[in-house]
Design a protein around this motif. Sequence first.
Motif, short mmCIF file in Angstrom:
data_model
loop_
_atom_site.label_atom_id
_atom_site.label_comp_id
_atom_site.label_asym_id
_atom_site.label_seq_id
_atom_site.Cartn_x
_atom_site.Cartn_y
_atom_site.Cartn_z
N ALA A 107 -13.23 5.28 -1.01
CA ALA A 107 -12.05 5.02 -0.18
C ALA A 107 -12.34 4.09 1.00
N TRP A 128 0.82 -1.21 0.00
CA TRP A 128 0.00 0.00 0.00
C TRP A 128 0.85 1.27 0.00
N HIS A 162 -5.16 3.14 7.75
CA HIS A 162 -4.02 2.21 7.84
C HIS A 162 -3.28 2.31 9.17
N ASN A 192 -13.18 0.71 -0.29
CA ASN A 192 -11.97 0.03 -0.73
C ASN A 192 -11.19 -0.52 0.47
N ASN A 193 -11.10 0.31 1.53
CA ASN A 193 -10.42 -0.17 2.74
C ASN A 193 -11.13 -1.38 3.35
N SER A 204 -7.69 10.24 4.71
CA SER A 204 -8.66 9.28 5.27
C SER A 204 -8.13 7.86 5.16
N ASP A 205 -7.54 7.59 3.98
CA ASP A 205 -6.94 6.26 3.76
C ASP A 205 -5.78 6.05 4.72
N THR A 211 -9.46 10.47 -6.43
CA THR A 211 -9.10 9.16 -5.88
C THR A 211 -8.49 8.29 -6.95
#
Length: 827
Positions: free
Chosen positions: A454, A344, A382, A457-458, A377-378, A528
Motif C-alpha cells: 500500500a 482513486w 490521501h 503503491n502510494n 492507511s491508504d 489489498t
Amino acid sequence: MLLLEVISGERLPKPERGKMRVHKINNVNKALDFIASKGVKLVSIGAEEIVDGNAKMTLGMIWTIILRFAIQDISVEETSAKEGLLLWCQRKTAPYKNVNVQNFHISWKDGLAFNALIHRHRPELIEYDKLRKDDPVTNLNNAFEVAEKYLDIPKMLDAEDIVNTARPDEKAIMTYVSSFYHAFSGAQKAETAANRICKVLAVNQENEHLMEDYEKLASDLLEWIQRTIPWLENRVPQKTMQEMQQKLEDFRDYRRVHKPPKVQEKCQLEINFNTLQTKLRLSNRPAFMPSEGKMVSDINNNWQYLEQAEKGYEEWLLNEIRRLERLDHLAEKFRQKASIHESWTEGKETMLRQKDYETATLSDIKALIRKHEAFESDLAAHQDRVEQIAAIAQELNELDYYDSPSVNARCQKICDQWDSLGSLTHTRREALEKTEKQLETIDQLHLEYAKRAAPFNNWMESAMEDLQDMFIVHTIEEIEGLIAAHDQFKSTLPDADKEREAILGIQSEAQRIADYNNIKLSGNNPYTSVTPQIINSKWERVQQLVPKRDHALQDEQSKQQSNEHLRRQFASQANIVGPWIQTKMEEIGRISIEMNGTLEDQLNHLKQYEQSIVDYKPNIDLLEQQHQLIQEALIFDNKHTNYTMEHIRVGWEQLLTTIARTINEVENQILTRDAKGISQEQMQEFRASFNHFDKDHGGSLGPEEFKACLISLGYDVENDRQGDAEFNRIMSVVDPNNCGIVTFQGFIDFMSRETTDTDTADQVIASFKVLAGDKNYITAEELRRELPPDQAEYCIARMAPFQGPDAIPGALDYKSFSTALYGESDL
C-alpha cells in the motif's frame, strides 16, 4: 500790423488811430518790435524810412516777413529753409520727365515743375501727360489757375513776366513755392501717420494669427491626452492570456505609432510659444497669456500625467499577465490533482457500504479487517492530496480566477465525498471489529504484503503525479534547481526497485508455500487490491515518465538559456545607448552655456549636432526590437543592466526636446539681435555677463544672481528703497509670469530694449490724431480713407465708441485702442 497778424496767426498790440506822422511811426515800430521778438534781425530798416515811402526798405521788410513766417519753418533732413524747400521740390518732382529742379529761377520757367507738384499730390486736378515743354505760358497759367481754384493759393506770379525774363525773381518764386509746401504738408503727415499705423496693425494681426495657431495646437494636443489617459487608466482585467496579450500588443502599437507624432507636436508647441513671446517682446507688446488650462506648463503637467498613466498601465499589463499565467498553472494543477483523487475514490463508497462480512468465514473476516486497515492507511495517505486540492482552490479564489465557481463546486464535491468516506470507514471498521471476536485466522504473509504494497503503491502514485506535475520558471537558476531535484529523485530509484522486488517476493513466497502445502488460494490477496500486476504496471509507468521528465526539463533549460541570451543581448545594447544619451545631454548643456563663435555658427553647429542625434535613431529602433523579443518571451527582469526600455525612451525624448529647445533659443537670439541691431560683440558681452553669474550652469538666474549681474552692468539696484523699486520694475519686465527665474532670452530682451528704441502707445496716438485732424476721436470714414481696407476694418471692429463731450454719432476712441495694443489697457 494786419499783415503780421494774418501771416503769423498771433495778435499784435492795438494800433494808434491818429493819422499824424508820429502815430504812423509808432505803429510801424510796434510791427518792427514784433518782428524782432521772433528772432529776426532788422539791419538798416527804420520806421521813418517805411513811413516816408522808401520802396527798397519797404520791399526788404516784406521779404523778411515772408522769409520768417512762410519759409523759415520749412526743414527737410535738418537743412536750412531754402535748401529744405529745394530738396522737397526735387523729391516730389523726381518721377516726372522734363522736370529738373536745381534752383528757384530758371528751373521753373517752363511751368512743368509747378504742374508736377500739383499732380504729385492731387493727380485728379492736372492732366500732366498733355502738357508740352514748348508751351510755358499755357503750362504756367494752368498751374496758377488750378492752385488758386482748388488749393486756395493766390496767384502771386504772372506767366508772361516769368517767360519773358531771363532770370525770374528768386524770392518771388520761392515765396510762391512755399505756399505749395504748406498746402501739401498736411497730406504728407497723414501719409506718414497712415504708414506707421499700418505697420503697427500688421504686427498685431500677425501676432493674433500666431496666438490662434498656438491655441488650436494646444487644444488638439490636450484633447488627445485627455482622450488617451482614460484608455490607459482602464484596468479591467481579462479572463484569458490571449486577451491580455492583445492588450499588450495594442499598447506596443500606441508606443510605436501613436505617441511619437504627439511628442513632436508637444516640442513644436513649446517652440511656437517661445517664438511668439519673442516677437511680442520685440514689438513692445504684452506677453501672450494662453487660455486657461493651455499654458505650456499645463501641457507639461498633462503630459506628465499621461506618462504616469502609461507607466502604470504597462506595469498593470505585465502583472496581469503574470497573474493569468500563475492562474492557468494553478488551474491545471487543480484539475490534475482532482482527477487523480476522483479516480482513486471511484467505487470506494460502494466498497465501504458492502456487508460481505455477514456471510464470510473467519479467515475472510480477518482478511476483511486487514484489508480495511490497509484502506485506512491508504485513506490517511490521501489526506495531503485533499488538503492540497483545497489550498489550490483557495488560492484561485484569492487571485480572482474567472472560472472560480466551477473550481469551488468541484472542490466542495471532493470535500463532501472525503467526509463521507471518513464516516463510512469508521462505520465499517466498527462492524468488522465486532465480528473479528468470533472469527480468528490470519495470513501474515498476505498481511505483510498488503502493508508494504500500500505505501509503495502510494509512493508510485505520488511519483507519477510529481513526474507529470507542471512547472513554471523564469530564470536559469530555477530550472537548474528543478533538474537537481529530479536527479535526486532518480538516485532513489534503485532502492525503490529493491523494495518492489521485496514486496513481489512476499507474494511469491506466499504462493510458493500454498503450492508446497497444496493450499488453494481464493483469488487475489484478500487484504489489498494492489496486485503484483498493478505494482509492475505502475513501476513501468514510473520508468516511462522519468525520461519524459528529463526531456521536459532539458527543453525548459534550453528556453531559459535562450532567454538569458536575450537578456544579455538587450543589456549589451542598453549599456551603450543609455550612457550615450546621458553624454549627449551633458554636451548640449555645455554647448548652450559656452556658445562659441557667432550665433549663426552656433546655430549651424547645433543643427549638425541635432542631425547626429537623429542619425543615432536606428540604435534606439534596434533596442526596441530586442525589447519586443524579451516581452514576447515573457522575460520580466534583467540583472545585467540597470536600464529599462522606459528609461531609454524617456531619455531619448528628453534629448530630442532639449536640442530642439536649444536651437529655438539661438534662433530667438538671432531674431532679437537682428530686430534690435545688437552687434555680435554686444551679444557675446551679454552672454559672458550672464554666464559669470549663472553659477550652477542651469541656463537661468535667480533674483539675487540677476541683481548682482545688473549691478555689474551699472544699474542702480542696491539694497535701498529706490534700488528695490527699480529692481522690482526690471523683474516685472524680464519675468512677467513671476516664475522666480530669469532666462538668457529674457535677459537679452531686456538689454536690447534698454539700448534700442521701439514704437510706443504715445507715438501711435499721435499718428491717429494726425489722421483725425487734431480731434480727440476719429470716424470710420476717416479710417477707410487713410488706411488699407483690411486694417481700417480691423480698427473699426475693435475701437470703442468715443464718450467725450465733443463726441458725434459714430465717433471712435483711438486713444484707448492704441494703449490696448501695448498692454496698457484692455480692448
